[in-house]
Design an enzyme around this catalytic site. Sequence first.
Site, PDB file in Angstrom:
ATOM      1  N   GLU A   1      -0.348  -4.622 -15.482  1.00 38.69           N
ATOM      2  CA  GLU A   1      -1.314  -3.519 -15.351  1.00 38.69           C
ATOM      3  C   GLU A   1      -2.746  -4.019 -15.297  1.00 38.69           C
ATOM      4  O   GLU A   1      -3.597  -3.444 -14.627  1.00 38.69           O
ATOM      5  CB  GLU A   1      -1.169  -2.542 -16.532  1.00 38.69           C
ATOM      6  CG  GLU A   1       0.110  -1.713 -16.523  1.00 38.69           C
ATOM      7  CD  GLU A   1       1.274  -2.390 -17.212  1.00 38.69           C
ATOM      8  OE1 GLU A   1       1.228  -3.622 -17.446  1.00 38.69           O
ATOM      9  OE2 GLU A   1       2.253  -1.675 -17.526  1.00 38.69           O
TER      10      GLU A   1
ATOM     11  N   GLY B   1       5.787  -0.557 -16.367  1.00 42.34           N
ATOM     12  CA  GLY B   1       6.692   0.444 -16.928  1.00 42.34           C
ATOM     13  C   GLY B   1       8.145  -0.008 -16.890  1.00 42.34           C
ATOM     14  O   GLY B   1       8.955   0.418 -17.716  1.00 42.34           O
TER      15      GLY B   1
ATOM     16  N   ALA C   1       5.743   1.783 -13.077  1.00 34.93           N
ATOM     17  CA  ALA C   1       5.519   3.183 -12.725  1.00 34.93           C
ATOM     18  C   ALA C   1       5.042   3.214 -11.281  1.00 34.93           C
ATOM     19  O   ALA C   1       4.502   2.223 -10.774  1.00 34.93           O
ATOM     20  CB  ALA C   1       4.476   3.793 -13.644  1.00 34.93           C
TER      21      ALA C   1
ATOM     22  N   GLU D   1       8.525  -2.053 -19.885  1.00 30.56           N
ATOM     23  CA  GLU D   1       8.484  -1.146 -21.041  1.00 30.56           C
ATOM     24  C   GLU D   1       9.782  -0.352 -21.175  1.00 30.56           C
ATOM     25  O   GLU D   1      10.238  -0.075 -22.276  1.00 30.56           O
ATOM     26  CB  GLU D   1       7.280  -0.204 -20.915  1.00 30.56           C
ATOM     27  CG  GLU D   1       5.963  -0.952 -21.131  1.00 30.56           C
ATOM     28  CD  GLU D   1       4.744  -0.135 -20.737  1.00 30.56           C
ATOM     29  OE1 GLU D   1       4.689   0.342 -19.585  1.00 30.56           O
ATOM     30  OE2 GLU D   1       3.840   0.032 -21.577  1.00 30.56           O
TER      31      GLU D   1
HETATM   32  N1  DAK Z   1       4.639   1.504  -7.349  1.00 27.91           N
HETATM   33  C1  DAK Z   1       4.763   1.925  -6.075  1.00 27.91           C
HETATM   34  N2  DAK Z   1       5.291   1.183  -5.098  1.00 27.91           N
HETATM   35  C2  DAK Z   1       5.689  -0.057  -5.404  1.00 27.91           C
HETATM   36  C3  DAK Z   1       5.574  -0.588  -6.706  1.00 27.91           C
HETATM   37  C4  DAK Z   1       5.016   0.258  -7.726  1.00 27.91           C
HETATM   38  N3  DAK Z   1       4.901  -0.133  -8.986  1.00 27.91           N
HETATM   39  N4  DAK Z   1       6.039  -1.858  -6.691  1.00 27.91           N
HETATM   40  C5  DAK Z   1       6.440  -2.096  -5.440  1.00 27.91           C
HETATM   41  N5  DAK Z   1       6.240  -1.015  -4.652  1.00 27.91           N
HETATM   42  C6  DAK Z   1       6.546  -0.838  -3.243  1.00 27.91           C
HETATM   43  C7  DAK Z   1       5.514  -1.570  -2.390  1.00 27.91           C
HETATM   44  O1  DAK Z   1       4.359  -0.756  -2.204  1.00 27.91           O
HETATM   45  C8  DAK Z   1       6.325  -1.738  -1.106  1.00 27.91           C
HETATM   46  O2  DAK Z   1       6.334  -0.517  -0.426  1.00 27.91           O
HETATM   47  P1  DAK Z   1       6.016  -0.499   1.183  1.00 27.91           P
HETATM   48  O3  DAK Z   1       4.688  -1.178   1.355  1.00 27.91           O
HETATM   49  O4  DAK Z   1       7.168  -1.277   1.773  1.00 27.91           O
HETATM   50  O5  DAK Z   1       6.042   0.963   1.510  1.00 27.91           O
HETATM   51  C9  DAK Z   1       7.742  -1.966  -1.615  1.00 27.91           C
HETATM   52  O6  DAK Z   1       7.781  -1.460  -2.945  1.00 27.91           O
HETATM   53  C10 DAK Z   1       8.128  -3.444  -1.663  1.00 27.91           C
HETATM   54  O7  DAK Z   1       7.129  -4.110  -2.384  1.00 27.91           O
HETATM   55  P2  DAK Z   1       6.345  -5.395  -1.814  1.00 27.91           P
HETATM   56  O8  DAK Z   1       6.270  -5.357  -0.333  1.00 27.91           O
HETATM   57  O9  DAK Z   1       5.086  -5.484  -2.578  1.00 27.91           O
HETATM   58  O10 DAK Z   1       7.398  -6.531  -2.229  1.00 27.91           O
HETATM   59  P3  DAK Z   1       7.089  -8.039  -2.599  1.00 27.91           P
HETATM   60  O11 DAK Z   1       8.433  -8.674  -2.741  1.00 27.91           O
HETATM   61  O12 DAK Z   1       6.101  -8.635  -1.655  1.00 27.91           O
HETATM   62  O13 DAK Z   1       6.377  -7.983  -4.037  1.00 27.91           O
HETATM   63  C11 DAK Z   1       6.125  -7.241  -6.320  1.00 27.91           C
HETATM   64  C12 DAK Z   1       7.086  -7.527  -5.115  1.00 27.91           C
HETATM   65  C13 DAK Z   1       6.955  -6.615  -7.424  1.00 27.91           C
HETATM   66  C14 DAK Z   1       5.507  -8.549  -6.794  1.00 27.91           C
HETATM   67  C15 DAK Z   1       4.995  -6.278  -5.837  1.00 27.91           C
HETATM   68  O14 DAK Z   1       5.601  -5.155  -5.195  1.00 27.91           O
HETATM   69  C16 DAK Z   1       4.137  -5.776  -6.960  1.00 27.91           C
HETATM   70  O15 DAK Z   1       3.236  -6.463  -7.438  1.00 27.91           O
HETATM   71  N6  DAK Z   1       4.384  -4.500  -7.367  1.00 27.91           N
HETATM   72  C17 DAK Z   1       3.529  -3.820  -8.325  1.00 27.91           C
HETATM   73  C18 DAK Z   1       3.831  -4.285  -9.692  1.00 27.91           C
HETATM   74  C19 DAK Z   1       2.951  -3.591 -10.719  1.00 27.91           C
HETATM   75  O16 DAK Z   1       1.710  -3.715 -10.686  1.00 27.91           O
HETATM   76  N7  DAK Z   1       3.567  -2.876 -11.653  1.00 27.91           N
HETATM   77  C20 DAK Z   1       2.871  -2.162 -12.682  1.00 27.91           C
HETATM   78  C21 DAK Z   1       2.515  -0.766 -12.210  1.00 27.91           C
HETATM   79  S1  DAK Z   1       1.601   0.156 -13.437  1.00 27.91           S
HETATM   80  C22 DAK Z   1       2.835   5.766 -18.500  1.00 27.91           C
HETATM   81  C23 DAK Z   1       4.072   5.218 -18.316  1.00 27.91           C
HETATM   82  C24 DAK Z   1       4.203   4.022 -17.623  1.00 27.91           C
HETATM   83  C25 DAK Z   1       3.116   3.398 -17.099  1.00 27.91           C
HETATM   84  C26 DAK Z   1       1.880   3.940 -17.287  1.00 27.91           C
HETATM   85  C27 DAK Z   1       1.739   5.126 -17.997  1.00 27.91           C
HETATM   86  N8  DAK Z   1       2.648   6.977 -19.190  1.00 27.91           N
HETATM   87  C28 DAK Z   1       3.821   7.711 -19.571  1.00 27.91           C
HETATM   88  C29 DAK Z   1       1.352   7.547 -19.386  1.00 27.91           C
HETATM   89  C30 DAK Z   1       3.302   2.197 -16.325  1.00 27.91           C
HETATM   90  C31 DAK Z   1       2.382   1.708 -15.473  1.00 27.91           C
HETATM   91  C32 DAK Z   1       2.787   0.679 -14.521  1.00 27.91           C
HETATM   92  O17 DAK Z   1       3.914   0.246 -14.482  1.00 27.91           O
END
Ligand code: DAK
Length: 257
Positions: free
Chosen positions: A131, A108, A65, A111
């Site tokens: 998360e 997400g 997400a 998921e």
């Molecule tokens: N959200 C926003 N931006 C994201 C992102 C994300 N989840 N993942 C990556 N990006 C963006 C980065 O901020 C970056 O943007 P800029 O800085 O260039 O503007 C760009 O994508 C490229 O990412 P990186 O520079 O970080 O690229 P790397 O290759 O170095 O790293 C990575 C890739 C996938 C390891 C890293 O980006 C990362 O750790 N991303 C976050 C992964 C994460 O934590 N995902 C879980 C998010 S929480 C719900 C439904 C769903 C959910 C919750 C509630 N309800 C319906 C209530 C779900 C929650 C989640 O998924």
Amino acid sequence: MSYQNLLVMREDPVAIVQLNRPKVLNALNLALMQELVDALQHLDQDEKIRCLILTGDEKAFAAGADIREMADAGPIEMLQRNTIPLWDRVQAVSKPTIAAVSGYALGGGCELALLCDIIVASETARFAQPEINIGVIPGAGGTQRLARTLGKHKAMEFILTGRTMLAQEALDAGLACRVVPPEACLDEARKLAVEICQRSPLAVKLAKEAILKAFEGSLREGLDFERKCFYLMFGSEDQKEGMRAFLEKRQAEFKGR
Ligand code: DAK
């Protein structure tokens, strides 16, 4: 069908829906989720379409997400956004859905793949529920569906550490049904879809419904519980710290409050 955050390709009787926010690794913001549900519902109602493939690009199926949309939200705001029904509608598609996953399927994104009926993984696929690293828990069914797919103990280890599961492990664990080279991933999903389309549409529909019944019952309770916990985390300092740290590209310092 034309969308800002999706590409829809028709190859009747198969339709391919590609998540298309490559600059942010297909992070699932509200606009994308609304478009996705709209596309899936239209294709589900279209008599010429019998099977749906959901995919991303080579780098990411979806990295979760959109953290930018959640970082500063409070629990009531998250509750009022009422986005859970969008995710429920992905599950409610009556035709078979196949996720063709290359690269990151995180949070997400993982998921969303789990909401599909079948997962074809490319050798580059990386599944995780990270998360926990940003101070929350899975919020779109991950705790419940992974507990059922992986079993309690493996799901605990996977979700509590937020570690990455590579394609072969996903195959061994029963998450993915096959692993193929990245360039063959979409084709493999296509082949599977065409094979399913050759079967009785009614039998396919009923078999899908019956298999999904195996996951009902206490799943509802589990999901209700999960969403309350998820919203609650937005009242914590750890969630604010975790998400801000991600956006500021630094290590999070969690305090447990
Ligand atoms: N959200 C926003 N931006 C994201 C992102 C994300 N989840 N993942 C990556 N990006 C963006 C980065 O901020 C970056 O943007 P800029 O800085 O260039 O503007 C760009 O994508 C490229 O990412 P990186 O520079 O970080 O690229 P790397 O290759 O170095 O790293 C990575 C890739 C996938 C390891 C890293 O980006 C990362 O750790 N991303 C976050 C992964 C994460 O934590 N995902 C879980 C998010 S929480 C719900 C439904 C769903 C959910 C919750 C509630 N309800 C319906 C209530 C779900 C929650 C989640 O998924």
